[in-house]
Scaffold this motif. Structure first.
Motif, PDB file in Angstrom:
ATOM      1  N   PRO A 115       0.800  -1.224   0.000  1.00 57.46           N
ATOM      2  CA  PRO A 115       0.000   0.000   0.000  1.00 57.46           C
ATOM      3  C   PRO A 115       0.838   1.283   0.000  1.00 57.46           C
ATOM      4  CG  PRO A 115      -0.815  -1.566   1.628  1.00 57.46           C
ATOM      5  CD  PRO A 115       0.499  -2.092   1.157  1.00 57.46           C
ATOM      6  N   ALA A 116       0.268   2.321  -0.586  1.00 51.63           N
ATOM      7  CA  ALA A 116       0.868   3.657  -0.561  1.00 51.63           C
ATOM      8  C   ALA A 116      -0.264   4.661  -0.362  1.00 51.63           C
ATOM      9  CB  ALA A 116       1.613   3.954  -1.864  1.00 51.63           C
ATOM     10  N   SER A 117      -0.019   5.694   0.419  1.00 50.90           N
ATOM     11  CA  SER A 117      -1.031   6.713   0.693  1.00 50.90           C
ATOM     12  C   SER A 117      -0.727   7.979  -0.095  1.00 50.90           C
ATOM     13  CB  SER A 117      -1.071   7.039   2.189  1.00 50.90           C
ATOM     14  OG  SER A 117      -1.864   8.197   2.423  1.00 50.90           O
ATOM     15  N   TRP A 118      -1.731   8.506  -0.756  1.00 53.91           N
ATOM     16  CA  TRP A 118      -1.545   9.737  -1.529  1.00 53.91           C
ATOM     17  C   TRP A 118      -1.175  10.917  -0.629  1.00 53.91           C
ATOM     18  CZ3 TRP A 118      -4.464  14.204  -0.886  1.00 53.91           C
ATOM     19  CH2 TRP A 118      -5.625  14.087  -0.120  1.00 53.91           C
ATOM     20  N   GLU A 119      -1.539  10.816   0.659  1.00 55.93           N
ATOM     21  CA  GLU A 119      -1.224  11.910   1.574  1.00 55.93           C
ATOM     22  C   GLU A 119       0.264  11.971   1.941  1.00 55.93           C
ATOM     23  OE1 GLU A 119      -5.135  12.864   4.092  1.00 55.93           O
ATOM     24  OE2 GLU A 119      -4.393  10.804   4.379  1.00 55.93           O
ATOM     25  N   ASN A 120       1.008  10.926   1.568  1.00 56.89           N
ATOM     26  CA  ASN A 120       2.463  10.927   1.777  1.00 56.89           C
ATOM     27  C   ASN A 120       3.222  11.429   0.548  1.00 56.89           C
ATOM     28  OD1 ASN A 120       2.320   9.906   4.389  1.00 56.89           O
ATOM     29  ND2 ASN A 120       2.316   7.782   3.684  1.00 56.89           N
ATOM     30  N   ILE A 121       2.486  11.815  -0.491  1.00 62.50           N
ATOM     31  CA  ILE A 121       3.092  12.268  -1.744  1.00 62.50           C
ATOM     32  C   ILE A 121       3.091  13.788  -1.798  1.00 62.50           C
ATOM     33  CG2 ILE A 121       2.965  12.198  -4.271  1.00 62.50           C
ATOM     34  CD1 ILE A 121       3.488   9.459  -3.037  1.00 62.50           C
ATOM     35  N   VAL A 122       4.255  14.360  -2.103  1.00 63.04           N
ATOM     36  CA  VAL A 122       4.367  15.802  -2.326  1.00 63.04           C
ATOM     37  C   VAL A 122       5.040  16.007  -3.671  1.00 63.04           C
ATOM     38  CG1 VAL A 122       5.383  17.972  -1.540  1.00 63.04           C
ATOM     39  CG2 VAL A 122       4.459  16.358   0.131  1.00 63.04           C
ATOM     40  N   ILE A 123       4.366  16.730  -4.555  1.00 59.35           N
ATOM     41  CA  ILE A 123       4.884  16.962  -5.903  1.00 59.35           C
ATOM     42  C   ILE A 123       5.713  18.242  -5.909  1.00 59.35           C
ATOM     43  CG2 ILE A 123       4.259  17.360  -8.322  1.00 59.35           C
ATOM     44  CD1 ILE A 123       1.692  15.773  -7.804  1.00 59.35           C
ATOM     45  N   GLY A 124       6.847  18.178  -6.589  1.00 59.83           N
ATOM     46  CA  GLY A 124       7.734  19.342  -6.671  1.00 59.83           C
ATOM     47  C   GLY A 124       8.148  19.621  -8.100  1.00 59.83           C
ATOM     48  N   GLY A 125       8.894  20.693  -8.278  1.00 59.18           N
ATOM     49  CA  GLY A 125       9.411  21.058  -9.597  1.00 59.18           C
ATOM     50  C   GLY A 125      10.596  20.197  -9.952  1.00 59.18           C
TER      51      GLY A 125
END
Length: 528
Positions: free
Chosen positions: A181-191
């Motif tokens: 499993p992976a949680s979208w709330e642990n994802i941070v998109i950057g440049g």
């Protein structure tokens, strides 16, 4: 006549007076007694000479002065000058500059993936959604992205960590890759991954018991890390990769590096680049397990730079994510802090200029995570076009969709060609006297060692250059090939290397490698 409308000397010097009306201009000429424009310019120069800048080299942030980024350093500046000289008709022993210094796929002739560009066209100009020439799955992706944008436009700000639906797609991609499993709330998109890495790294800028925070990085390393540590005034803890073991990472070397570092700093994190840049090695699962145990023992935050995870070439090599390995190791290792990074700039996509990447941050203290997300908001958001590009990577065409066959054909063609070029580069360098090169197991670079004659080393000293930089400048001026000296990445004392990409398309790569062979033979004649 009033002289209050006279232009300031600075305005005159900048040519602003030319924009004034004819009547105003004649009044000003009269007011200054028809002085020549030369006299006015001299007046402006005198006025400027009395101004003392507030920001000078003496009071500039010292961390910025120390910071260096070898990939875009003096050699690249000279390469750009040479390009201009060629355009102006200056005769050289070559007709073009080959920039093998940076992993810029499209600049080296790689064609964009059709599906990615179709989706970007659709989100950028939604009227194209009515165009029958675009496949339905590309339209569906575009509609989903636009639905996640405020006002249905990629010209709007997104949430600071990124558009929620794209973050969800990133999590789904990780689940498919790792099978956990992976949680979208642990994802941070950057440049790009670089931006994402710096955003996490800055959280560690805090002295511990009066000592600078220390970050362990591989040597050779990607210069983003040494440059950022200098910028953030953090202590660089270099651990050497073992060239004799195909740039292997050994625990005794990690132990040596951290023991030395503890005398002057407080070690807080370890950076692992897998597959390696600039060295091209791919870590085994067993090696990753050893690193995790070492990080646990030393209470280190793990930075897993995994941006080349699609670029695996050597037989028997396989990408293992740190997340999956730590999960399989069970407690306490699956509870450790980890930030892993991925980007749309590398892989088969090569969309460097669109700047889309993500960080997956695991097991971060909830209070720290709040501060992390707060800090992200200060940058508003990463480019939404970059986020859309990333979405195409993590949510590609599926089997049965209209774009699938073409997408897979293009993807496999890029990766297959890179595999061939990786072998070609290593084999060619190993056939040249004075060169040795480990196999390029992954990523996009070779890092060959060059054995330089004593006379060449002495000539470099007289010029005030590192020997490998001296070699690289001679190569550039003779052949037009721009590489990065190994001293820009770090290397064992007494050894000399350079990094070159494997990205030139096959025919151009053959030409480039032959130029290497001819240049090196001539170099040895001149300095032996």
């Amino acid at each position: 006549m009033s002289t209050s409308r006279l232009l300031s000397p600075l305005q005159i010097y900048n040519g602003i007076r030319l924009r004034q009306s004819s009547t105003s201009f004649h009044r000003q000429k009269s007011a200054v007694g028809f002085r020549s424009s030369w006299a006015l310019e001299r007046q402006a120069r005198r006025a400027m000479a009395t101004y003392q800048p507030t920001l000078t080299a003496e009071n500039l942030n010292p961390c910025v002065k120390v910071m260096e980024y070898a990939v875009r350093g003096p050699l690249v500046i000279r390469a750009e000058e040479i390009e201009k000289e060629l355009e102006q008709g200056v005769k050289k022993p070559f007709t073009e500059v080959i920039k093998a210094n940076i992993g810029d796929c499209h600049a080296m002739g790689q064609k964009p993936i059709t599906f990615i560009r179709q989706v970007l066209a659709l989100v950028g100009y939604p009227k194209l959604l009515d165009d029958p020439h675009f496949p339905e799955d590309a339209k569906q992706r575009a509609r989903t992205i636009l639905a996640g944008c405020r006002g249905g436009s990629v010209g709007s700000y997104s949430d600071s960590p990124g558009i929620e639906v794209i973050r969800r797609h990133c999590a789904e991609y990780i689940e498919r890759r790792d099978g956990i499993p992976a949680s979208w709330e642990n994802i941070v998109i950057g440049g790009g991954a670089s931006d994402a890495i710096k955003n996490v790294l800055k959280l560690l800028i805090c002295p511990i018991n009066g000592k600078k925070p220390g970050i362990m990085i591989p040597i050779p390393q990607y210069p983003l890390y040494s440059a950022t540590l200098a910028e953030f005034n953090m202590h660089q803890i270099g651990y050497y990769l073992d060239e004799s073991k195909n740039w292997g990472l050994t625990i005794p070397e990690l132990e040596r590096a951290i023991t030395e570092a503890k005398k002057v700093s407080a070690p807080r994190a370890i950076v692992i680049i897998n597959p390696g840049n600039p060295t091209g090695q791919v870590l085994t699962k067993e090696n990753i397990e050893e690193i995790v145990k070492f990080a646990y023992k030393e209470r280190l935050f793990i930075f897993a730079d995994e941006v080349y995870q699609d670029n695996i070439y050597a037989e028997g090599s396989k990408f293992h994510s740190f997340k999956r390995v730590m999960h399989d190791m069970g407690e306490p290792y699956n509870k450790m802090e980890l930030a892993s990074f991925m980007t749309a700039s590398k892989g088969y996509m090569g969309e460097c200029g669109l700047r889309g990447g993500y960080a997956e941050v695991l097991n971060m203290d909830p209070d720290v995570k709040k501060q992390y997300l707060k800090a992200i908001t200060a940058m508003l958001c990463s480019t939404v076009f970059g986020q859309a590009t990333l979405d195409c990577v993590v949510n590609p065409p599926r089997k049965g969709e209209p774009s699938y066959e073409q997408f897979m054909k293009e993807k496999n063609a890029v990766l297959g060609s890179l595999k061939e070029r990786a072998k070609m580069v290593a084999d060619t360098f190993n056939s040249i006297e004075g060169y040795s090169c480990n196999p390029v197991q992954g990523a996009m670079y070779a890092f060959p060692q060059i054995r330089l004659p004593p006379k060449a080393i002495e000539a470099a000293k007289k010029k005030g250059q590192a020997p490998d930089a001296f070699y690289a400048f001679e190569l550039l001026e003779s052949t037009g090939i721009c590489i990065v000296p190994g001293s820009g990445f770090g290397q064992q004392p007494g050894t000399h290397h350079f990094r070159t990409t494997i990205l030139p398309q096959t025919e151009k790569l053959k030409v480039m490698l032959e130029k290497f062979r001819e240049f090196h033979a001539d170099f040895l004649k001149r300095y032996s």
